[in-house]
Design a protein around this motif. Structure first.
Motif, PDB file in Angstrom:
ATOM      1  N   LEU A 215       0.063   4.827   1.597  1.00  0.00           N
ATOM      2  CA  LEU A 215      -0.773   3.578   1.313  1.00  0.00           C
ATOM      3  C   LEU A 215      -1.810   2.930   2.340  1.00  0.00           C
ATOM      4  CD1 LEU A 215       1.879   1.163  -0.722  1.00  0.00           C
ATOM      5  CD2 LEU A 215      -0.500   2.186  -1.653  1.00  0.00           C
ATOM      6  N   ASP A 218      -4.185   5.505   2.367  1.00  0.00           N
ATOM      7  CA  ASP A 218      -5.231   5.052   1.569  1.00  0.00           C
ATOM      8  C   ASP A 218      -6.227   4.049   1.693  1.00  0.00           C
ATOM      9  OD1 ASP A 218      -4.533   7.200  -0.359  1.00  0.00           O
ATOM     10  OD2 ASP A 218      -3.375   5.777  -1.695  1.00  0.00           O
ATOM     11  N   LYS A 222     -10.271   4.543   2.285  1.00  0.00           N
ATOM     12  CA  LYS A 222     -10.960   3.846   1.438  1.00  0.00           C
ATOM     13  C   LYS A 222     -12.104   2.922   2.302  1.00  0.00           C
ATOM     14  CE  LYS A 222     -11.099   0.395  -2.169  1.00  0.00           C
ATOM     15  NZ  LYS A 222     -11.966   1.305  -3.297  1.00  0.00           N
ATOM     16  N   GLU A 229     -15.288   7.846  -3.632  1.00  0.00           N
ATOM     17  CA  GLU A 229     -14.034   7.414  -3.798  1.00  0.00           C
ATOM     18  C   GLU A 229     -13.179   8.307  -2.879  1.00  0.00           C
ATOM     19  OE1 GLU A 229     -11.512   4.249  -4.230  1.00  0.00           O
ATOM     20  OE2 GLU A 229     -13.570   4.169  -4.220  1.00  0.00           O
ATOM     21  N   THR A 232      -6.782   9.785  -3.772  1.00  0.00           N
ATOM     22  CA  THR A 232      -5.454   9.048  -3.761  1.00  0.00           C
ATOM     23  C   THR A 232      -4.225   9.969  -3.105  1.00  0.00           C
ATOM     24  OG1 THR A 232      -6.382   7.397  -5.082  1.00  0.00           O
ATOM     25  CG2 THR A 232      -3.871   7.307  -4.468  1.00  0.00           C
ATOM     26  N   ARG A 235       1.743   7.560  -4.042  1.00  0.00           N
ATOM     27  CA  ARG A 235       2.349   7.959  -5.412  1.00  0.00           C
ATOM     28  C   ARG A 235       2.732   7.035  -6.097  1.00  0.00           C
ATOM     29  NH1 ARG A 235       6.102  12.640  -2.186  1.00  0.00           N
ATOM     30  NH2 ARG A 235       4.566  13.911  -1.681  1.00  0.00           N
ATOM     31  N   SER A 237       1.975   3.483  -8.645  1.00  0.00           N
ATOM     32  CA  SER A 237       1.430   3.396  -9.830  1.00  0.00           C
ATOM     33  C   SER A 237       0.052   2.834  -9.570  1.00  0.00           C
ATOM     34  CB  SER A 237       2.085   2.530 -10.876  1.00  0.00           C
ATOM     35  OG  SER A 237       2.062   0.981 -10.419  1.00  0.00           O
ATOM     36  N   MET A 238      -1.012   2.829 -10.110  1.00  0.00           N
ATOM     37  CA  MET A 238      -2.274   2.320  -9.975  1.00  0.00           C
ATOM     38  C   MET A 238      -2.257   0.846  -9.606  1.00  0.00           C
ATOM     39  SD  MET A 238      -5.439   3.234  -9.205  1.00  0.00           S
ATOM     40  CE  MET A 238      -5.571   4.846  -9.862  1.00  0.00           C
ATOM     41  N   ALA A 239      -1.381   0.315 -10.561  1.00  0.00           N
ATOM     42  CA  ALA A 239      -1.609  -1.187 -10.341  1.00  0.00           C
ATOM     43  C   ALA A 239      -0.826  -1.826  -9.294  1.00  0.00           C
ATOM     44  CB  ALA A 239      -0.649  -1.809 -11.473  1.00  0.00           C
ATOM     45  N   ARG A 241      -1.131  -0.043  -6.304  1.00  0.00           N
ATOM     46  CA  ARG A 241      -2.052   0.186  -5.181  1.00  0.00           C
ATOM     47  C   ARG A 241      -3.204  -0.620  -5.329  1.00  0.00           C
ATOM     48  NH1 ARG A 241      -6.633   3.747  -5.639  1.00  0.00           N
ATOM     49  NH2 ARG A 241      -6.964   4.593  -3.455  1.00  0.00           N
ATOM     50  N   ASP A 242      -3.583  -1.211  -6.591  1.00  0.00           N
ATOM     51  CA  ASP A 242      -4.970  -1.947  -6.553  1.00  0.00           C
ATOM     52  C   ASP A 242      -4.222  -3.279  -6.168  1.00  0.00           C
ATOM     53  OD1 ASP A 242      -6.414  -0.370  -7.818  1.00  0.00           O
ATOM     54  OD2 ASP A 242      -6.235  -0.717  -9.876  1.00  0.00           O
ATOM     55  N   SER A 263     -11.262  -2.748  -6.356  1.00  0.00           N
ATOM     56  CA  SER A 263     -10.341  -2.459  -7.381  1.00  0.00           C
ATOM     57  C   SER A 263     -10.172  -3.338  -8.315  1.00  0.00           C
ATOM     58  CB  SER A 263      -8.815  -2.278  -6.288  1.00  0.00           C
ATOM     59  OG  SER A 263      -8.559  -3.439  -5.753  1.00  0.00           O
TER      60      SER A 263
END
Length: 270
Positions: A215, A218, A222, A229, A232, A235, A237-239, A241-242, A263
């Motif tokens: 993370l 990432d 970013k 972009e 990623t 590993r 979830s996108m939620a 990470r956002d 995000s």
């Protein structure tokens, strides 16, 4: 340290050392991204400044260098790409290659090695490729002889920015990951002790620590992305990470907010 200002000065003066050692180590351990090594090294530098005792007579550069290299070694062990079976295959294949090369008076071909080992050629080719990725020790004389301040002015500004991003990113990690990063890199607690406190296995702590490093990577990629972009590596979830990016946007500088507000979760906070 006698004051926080002095501690910060040590960190800032030695930031180029992190960049240099990260580059040197990445050249030998190409399976670990340079940005991830830089993140681990920056954490080690900060903890070294916190723990440094100038009355012991050890130069801070030498003390920090050992702490950074130790953190790199821990990271390489945690991210080791080769299982015991793979390493055994590499050892056997290179031993046959070296024996044939000595007997033939020239470098043995993949076909010759495969014939001698009675295995398919692609197995030999893969083993030789993996062998080329073998990591040499980072306890190398060239690393030990580095000066505490490395003359790489072109990297200084970027490393300073990386430190700022990293500080906010660590604070924005999910609670358990943040706890583990704090315990491992700042408090220097044994993983076994952390696992017992959390009531989880040793491997679970290592997995959380590795995911936290992904993370952080990432976040760094970013921030320093040039237009496109970045891919990623985390590993989660996108939620998750956002939400991580959103917390960085919420607590960081205006530039950090602008970068990480892209995000969905961060945009919701704007």
């Amino acid at each position: 340290m006698s004051s926080r200002a002095e501690r910060n000065r040590l960190v800032e003066d030695n930031l180029p050392l992190v960049g240099y050692l990260a580059s040197e180590t990445h050249a030998r351990a190409t399976h670990i991204p340079r940005e991830e090594l830089a993140a681990v090294g920056a954490l080690a530098l900060v903890t070294a400044a916190d723990a440094f005792d100038p009355t012991l007579g050890v130069p801070f550069g030498a003390y920090a260098r050992r702490r950074i290299l130790g953190a790199f070694a821990d990271e390489m062990r945690a991210m080791d790409w080769a299982s015991r079976g793979i390493r055994k295959r590499i050892k056997e294949t290179t031993a046959v290659r070296d024996t044939l090369t000595a007997g033939l008076g020239r470098t043995a071909t993949v076909a010759e090695i495969a014939t001698a080992m009675a295995v398919p050629k692609d197995v030999v080719a893969e083993a030789l490729t993996d062998g080329a990725r073998t990591v040499v020790t980072i306890e190398d004389p060239s690393a030990q002889d580095l000066a505490s301040v490395i003359p790489l002015p072109e990297e200084t500004a970027m490393v300073s920015e990386r430190r700022e991003v990293l500080a906010h990113a660590v604070a924005a990690l999910p609670e358990r990951m943040r706890f583990i990063v704090q315990a491992v890199y700042f408090d220097e607690r044994p993983v076994k002790e952390i696992a017992e406190e959390l009531g989880v296995s040793h491997s679970a702590v290592s997995q959380h620590r590795s995911e936290a490093m992904r993370l952080l990577r990432d976040a760094l990629e970013k921030y320093f992305a040039d237009g496109e972009e970045p891919a990623t590596v985390a590993r989660v979830s996108m939620a998750v990470r956002d939400a991580f990016f959103a917390r960085i946007a919420e607590t960081g500088s205006s530039r950090l907010a602008n970068v990480f507000r892209g995000s969905p979760a961060a945009s919701a906070l704007a």
